[in-house]
Design a protein around this motif. Sequence first.
Motif, mmCIF file in Angstrom:
data_model
loop_
_atom_site.group_PDB
_atom_site.id
_atom_site.type_symbol
_atom_site.label_atom_id
_atom_site.label_comp_id
_atom_site.label_asym_id
_atom_site.label_seq_id
_atom_site.Cartn_x
_atom_site.Cartn_y
_atom_site.Cartn_z
ATOM 1 N N ILE A 78 110.786 69.318 103.312
ATOM 2 C CA ILE A 78 111.533 69.514 104.565
ATOM 3 C C ILE A 78 111.971 68.171 105.142
ATOM 4 O O ILE A 78 113.136 67.992 105.548
ATOM 5 C CB ILE A 78 110.671 70.286 105.585
ATOM 6 C CG1 ILE A 78 110.479 71.730 105.127
ATOM 7 C CG2 ILE A 78 111.317 70.257 106.973
ATOM 8 C CD1 ILE A 78 109.499 72.512 105.978
ATOM 9 N N GLN A 119 114.727 66.579 102.928
ATOM 10 C CA GLN A 119 116.001 67.286 103.088
ATOM 11 C C GLN A 119 116.651 66.946 104.427
ATOM 12 O O GLN A 119 117.868 66.747 104.506
ATOM 13 C CB GLN A 119 115.769 68.794 102.985
ATOM 14 C CG GLN A 119 115.408 69.278 101.595
ATOM 15 C CD GLN A 119 116.612 69.347 100.680
ATOM 16 O OE1 GLN A 119 117.629 69.964 101.014
ATOM 17 N NE2 GLN A 119 116.515 68.717 99.528
ATOM 18 N N ALA A 170 116.576 73.022 105.031
ATOM 19 C CA ALA A 170 115.400 72.205 104.719
ATOM 20 C C ALA A 170 114.152 73.075 104.623
ATOM 21 O O ALA A 170 113.335 72.904 103.701
ATOM 22 C CB ALA A 170 115.217 71.127 105.779
#
Length: 511
Positions: free
Chosen positions: A424, A427, A437
């Motif tokens: 996450i 991203q 994400a």
Amino acid sequence: MSDAAKVRSRAGGVLAATCISTLVVNANTSAVSILLPAISEDTGTSVETLQWAVTGYSLVGAAVIVTSGSLGDVFGRRRVFQLGLLLFVASCVMIALAGSGGMVIAGRVIQGAAGATILACGLSLLSVANDGAAQLRAVSLWGAAAAVGAAAGPLLGGVLVDATGWQGLFWIDAAVALLCMVLTAATVSESSDPDRPRTIDYAGTVLIALTLTPLILGVSKSGDWGWLSVATLGCFAISIAAGYAFIAVERRVAVPLLDLALLRNRVLVGSTIAILIGAGTINGLMYLLSLYFQDPAALDFSPFEAGLATLPATVGLVVVAPLVPRLAAKFGGRQTIGVGFALTTLGFVIVGFVGASWTYAAFVLPLVAIAVGMGMSNGPASSAATASVPENEVGGASGVSNMARYVGAAVATALAATIYGSVIANQADDGASQSDALASGLAAASWMMAIFSFLGVLMAVVIARHRAATGTLNDAAAAAAAHLHTLPTSATAGRADPEQGKADASERRPG
């Protein structure tokens, strides 16, 4: 009241105290992941840090589950059981009053020791209070209570977050545990094992914790530190050194935490690894879904909706599991384990393709596949663990498999949380939307669990032929609780039909 009536009354009280306590412990354990977003918002502690409220519980449980049973055998099972209940009450109050995430985590660590003690000593008390068929029925009811608690926990947690705040779960659990203490004092007689050596493997307990703690810390912080950083590698080095010291200690103590001779049994080792994988993946899955379903950038469910959304995985697992023993008896335990892990792998692979546009409906089919697969693999693997050893080693085999469940839950949840959070963050740094994400993080963690589940298929190949449970009602209850605890089945040494035992004797090789 006649003596027989008094015995029945006492046995009924023991059954009530142990079944209620295992139900509340397992409901509490499975509910906590649903509570994490609410606890994070209330305490200002990140969900990534609060992951230790889940992994810390399992870590301590792994270290204590066998030791607490030994303490009960030596110092009195009722006494140690009551101590476990008292610790559980204290930890619930501590968590409910917590003003910081650190206090929540500390309370959960204590709760890990309390929960493991309640489960280990409660089962011992139940076994001592009953004989023959009554004992098997009582243990099966205990297993059913454990399974119901684990399945109901996420939904109960979601309801209470909305109705009372996240603290409500712990206040209710504290009250129920107090009731169990009163019931235990009134109905349970003290018992111990006078023939057991008085020594306790405290060093082994400490070394288990010292092996797992730096391992999980290294895995959890690897995203910040880097996998090849000095800090991460140092954690892994400490873990390896502690693991080596644990093996050295176990070779020398009179009553070891882990009888290393058991590790020469191929069926036991294969089934234990399968149990570890199953416990790890179900706990990792519940942790990830609890966060993803409630995240505003994902499905934005309320805690109650998130708890309801996990039912295909939690209830499905419990509903399917009791049907599996007859399937395993017909087609073979290792075949059933292999097919189960293959289904679980397929479910995780499907979730591995999750996208930001997915609605909840897209999750239902893979969750059902995961639940059915885990139900198929957990029961036969748990049954194999105790069926593969002589009668005098059943307790040791059960202890090994129960410890494996805690280890799997701790390590897999930490690894899943690390992958989820790291992907996450990466991203987001690359400019992806929060929704994309989150989906990428869930996908990456699901692929990791798919790989673990496929390793379970390989374990089914490793597991040699062994005596399978015949599919009785008691086998069904044991299978339903198999993702939580190893219980005796009709395949367990000394419990199966004598003629079946003769037929299978050649298949119960120690190595």
